[in-house]
Write a protein that holds these residues in place. Structure first.
Motif, PDB file in Angstrom:
ATOM      1  N   PHE A   1       0.426  -1.278  -0.162  1.00 23.06           N
ATOM      2  CA  PHE A   1      -0.068  -0.372   0.290  1.00 23.06           C
ATOM      3  C   PHE A   1       0.882   1.252  -0.009  1.00 23.06           C
ATOM      4  N   ILE A   2       0.245   2.696  -1.015  1.00 23.48           N
ATOM      5  CA  ILE A   2       0.931   3.930  -0.574  1.00 23.48           C
ATOM      6  C   ILE A   2       0.742   4.461   0.558  1.00 23.48           C
ATOM      7  N   SER A   3       0.993   5.046   1.509  1.00 26.90           N
ATOM      8  CA  SER A   3       0.326   5.061   3.079  1.00 26.90           C
ATOM      9  C   SER A   3       0.889   6.934   2.905  1.00 26.90           C
TER      10      SER A   3
ATOM     11  N   VAL B   1       3.346  17.056   5.004  1.00 24.46           N
ATOM     12  CA  VAL B   1       2.093  15.816   3.841  1.00 24.46           C
ATOM     13  C   VAL B   1       3.900  14.759   3.184  1.00 24.46           C
ATOM     14  N   GLY B   2       2.551  13.652   3.356  1.00 20.57           N
ATOM     15  CA  GLY B   2       3.867  12.910   2.383  1.00 20.57           C
ATOM     16  C   GLY B   2       3.192  11.091   2.180  1.00 20.57           C
ATOM     17  N   LEU B   3       4.424  11.120   2.213  1.00 22.34           N
ATOM     18  CA  LEU B   3       3.865   9.432   1.096  1.00 22.34           C
ATOM     19  C   LEU B   3       4.947   8.262   1.741  1.00 22.34           C
ATOM     20  N   PHE B   4       4.666   7.083   2.051  1.00 19.96           N
ATOM     21  CA  PHE B   4       5.707   5.744   1.729  1.00 19.96           C
ATOM     22  C   PHE B   4       5.019   5.088   1.882  1.00 19.96           C
ATOM     23  N   VAL B   5       6.196   3.390   1.825  1.00 15.31           N
ATOM     24  CA  VAL B   5       5.176   2.242   1.075  1.00 15.31           C
ATOM     25  C   VAL B   5       5.080   1.741   2.291  1.00 15.31           C
ATOM     26  N   ARG B   6       4.253   0.782   2.792  1.00 16.80           N
ATOM     27  CA  ARG B   6       4.018  -0.349   3.273  1.00 16.80           C
ATOM     28  C   ARG B   6       3.371  -1.769   3.433  1.00 16.80           C
ATOM     29  N   GLY B   7       3.484  -2.103   3.948  1.00 14.26           N
ATOM     30  CA  GLY B   7       2.453  -3.787   3.667  1.00 14.26           C
ATOM     31  C   GLY B   7       1.452  -3.933   4.158  1.00 14.26           C
ATOM     32  N   GLU B   8       0.640  -4.940   4.406  1.00 14.38           N
ATOM     33  CA  GLU B   8      -0.564  -4.665   4.603  1.00 14.38           C
ATOM     34  C   GLU B   8      -0.877  -4.836   5.936  1.00 14.38           C
ATOM     35  N   ARG B   9      -1.887  -4.187   6.908  1.00 16.71           N
ATOM     36  CA  ARG B   9      -2.286  -4.193   7.955  1.00 16.71           C
ATOM     37  C   ARG B   9      -1.812  -5.377   8.968  1.00 16.71           C
TER      38      ARG B   9
ATOM     39  N   VAL C   1      -5.857  26.147   6.478  1.00 15.93           N
ATOM     40  CA  VAL C   1      -6.428  25.858   5.368  1.00 15.93           C
ATOM     41  C   VAL C   1      -6.384  25.824   4.414  1.00 15.93           C
ATOM     42  N   ALA C   2      -5.845  27.055   3.835  1.00 19.23           N
ATOM     43  CA  ALA C   2      -5.195  27.856   2.752  1.00 19.23           C
ATOM     44  C   ALA C   2      -4.286  27.200   1.852  1.00 19.23           C
ATOM     45  N   ALA C   3      -2.976  26.468   2.506  1.00 18.48           N
ATOM     46  CA  ALA C   3      -2.183  25.181   1.962  1.00 18.48           C
ATOM     47  C   ALA C   3      -2.749  24.143   1.680  1.00 18.48           C
ATOM     48  N   TRP C   4      -3.709  23.747   2.518  1.00 16.80           N
ATOM     49  CA  TRP C   4      -3.951  22.402   1.452  1.00 16.80           C
ATOM     50  C   TRP C   4      -4.139  21.726   0.529  1.00 16.80           C
ATOM     51  N   PRO C   5      -4.689  22.612  -0.703  1.00 15.00           N
ATOM     52  CA  PRO C   5      -4.414  22.447  -2.099  1.00 15.00           C
ATOM     53  C   PRO C   5      -3.246  22.492  -2.607  1.00 15.00           C
ATOM     54  N   ARG C   6      -2.395  22.962  -2.142  1.00 14.00           N
ATOM     55  CA  ARG C   6      -0.621  23.003  -2.364  1.00 14.00           C
ATOM     56  C   ARG C   6       0.088  21.619  -2.302  1.00 14.00           C
ATOM     57  N   GLY C   7      -0.559  20.985  -0.783  1.00  7.44           N
ATOM     58  CA  GLY C   7       0.196  19.862  -0.994  1.00  7.44           C
ATOM     59  C   GLY C   7      -0.854  18.672  -0.700  1.00  7.44           C
ATOM     60  N   GLN C   8      -2.459  18.991  -0.713  1.00  6.72           N
ATOM     61  CA  GLN C   8      -3.060  17.989  -1.711  1.00  6.72           C
ATOM     62  C   GLN C   8      -2.895  17.191  -3.363  1.00  6.72           C
ATOM     63  N   GLN C   9      -2.527  18.715  -4.260  1.00 11.87           N
ATOM     64  CA  GLN C   9      -1.608  18.404  -5.419  1.00 11.87           C
ATOM     65  C   GLN C   9      -0.596  18.107  -5.450  1.00 11.87           C
ATOM     66  N   TRP C  10       0.469  18.407  -4.542  1.00 15.48           N
ATOM     67  CA  TRP C  10       1.068  17.759  -4.238  1.00 15.48           C
ATOM     68  C   TRP C  10       1.098  15.711  -3.792  1.00 15.48           C
ATOM     69  N   LEU C  11       0.418  15.639  -3.185  1.00 16.09           N
ATOM     70  CA  LEU C  11       0.253  14.148  -2.612  1.00 16.09           C
ATOM     71  C   LEU C  11      -0.337  13.643  -3.788  1.00 16.09           C
ATOM     72  N   LEU C  12      -1.347  14.075  -4.676  1.00 20.61           N
ATOM     73  CA  LEU C  12      -1.952  13.551  -5.461  1.00 20.61           C
ATOM     74  C   LEU C  12      -0.908  13.037  -6.672  1.00 20.61           C
ATOM     75  N   GLU C  13       0.319  14.288  -7.377  1.00 14.80           N
ATOM     76  CA  GLU C  13       1.060  13.814  -8.421  1.00 14.80           C
ATOM     77  C   GLU C  13       1.755  12.395  -7.901  1.00 14.80           C
TER      78      GLU C  13
ATOM     79  N   TYR D   1       3.438   6.913  -7.650  1.00 14.61           N
ATOM     80  CA  TYR D   1       4.062   5.747  -6.943  1.00 14.61           C
ATOM     81  C   TYR D   1       3.538   5.027  -7.273  1.00 14.61           C
ATOM     82  N   HIS D   2       2.596   4.330  -7.489  1.00 11.25           N
ATOM     83  CA  HIS D   2       1.618   3.480  -8.074  1.00 11.25           C
ATOM     84  C   HIS D   2       2.072   2.843  -9.238  1.00 11.25           C
ATOM     85  N   ALA D   3       1.916   3.848 -10.020  1.00 11.30           N
ATOM     86  CA  ALA D   3       2.370   3.308 -11.406  1.00 11.30           C
ATOM     87  C   ALA D   3       3.972   2.623 -11.466  1.00 11.30           C
TER      88      ALA D   3
END
Length: 156
Positions: A54-56, A64-72, A116-128, A133-135
């Protein structure tokens, strides 16, 4: 290597449960049709096609961030051991260290998430990053083939 945190301490203001829920609702709206699983109030998980990893995606007061993990239930060390089979190719493709700050393939964006005004930038970065990561993980770890039928795994 993690970058130093450029934001001063936020004082008493911290993300509430309602803040986190709203952040993830807004993020999910950017991903129609894609199911994200709840990790905890600060995180959501995206399964990687063709794998049991999974991508967490996570949210903190200051990033904001992400990393790779296994199943629960699988430790982060257990997930890292599974992914060792794909090194160094996976680390090179993702552009991050296999183990960074104790989390497999950690990437983060410093962000004053209590604003909250910073969220769109963080969400766009996470989305990209999530999409990338998924691909990459589906190709290298899952051996998912492209539309032409050739293994994406053989291209890296």
């Amino acid at each position: 290597m993690l970058q130093p945190d450029p934001f001063p301490p936020t004082g008493l203001r911290k993300l509430s449960s309602a803040d986190c829920a709203e952040f993830w609702e807004r993020y999910a709206a950017l991903r129609p049709g894609l199911r994200l699983y709840r990790g905890n109030r600060y995180s959501r998980w995206r399964p990687v096609a063709g794998t049991d990893i999974f991508i967490s995606l996570y949210l903190t007061n200051r990033s904001v961030g992400l990393f790779v993990r296994g199943e629960r239930g699988l430790s982060l060390k257990g997930a890292a051991r599974k992914l060792d089979l794909y090194e160094p190719r996976l680390g090179i493709a993702l552009g991050v260290a296999a183990a960074s700050g104790g989390y497999p393939y950690l990437a983060r964006l410093a962000l004053p998430a209590t604003d909250v005004a910073a969220w769109p930038r963080g969400q766009q970065w996470l989305l990209e990053r999530e999409t990338f990561y998924h691909a990459t993980l589906a190709r290298i770890v899952g051996g998912i083939e492209d539309a032409a039928g050739s293994s994406l795994n053989s291209r890296l």
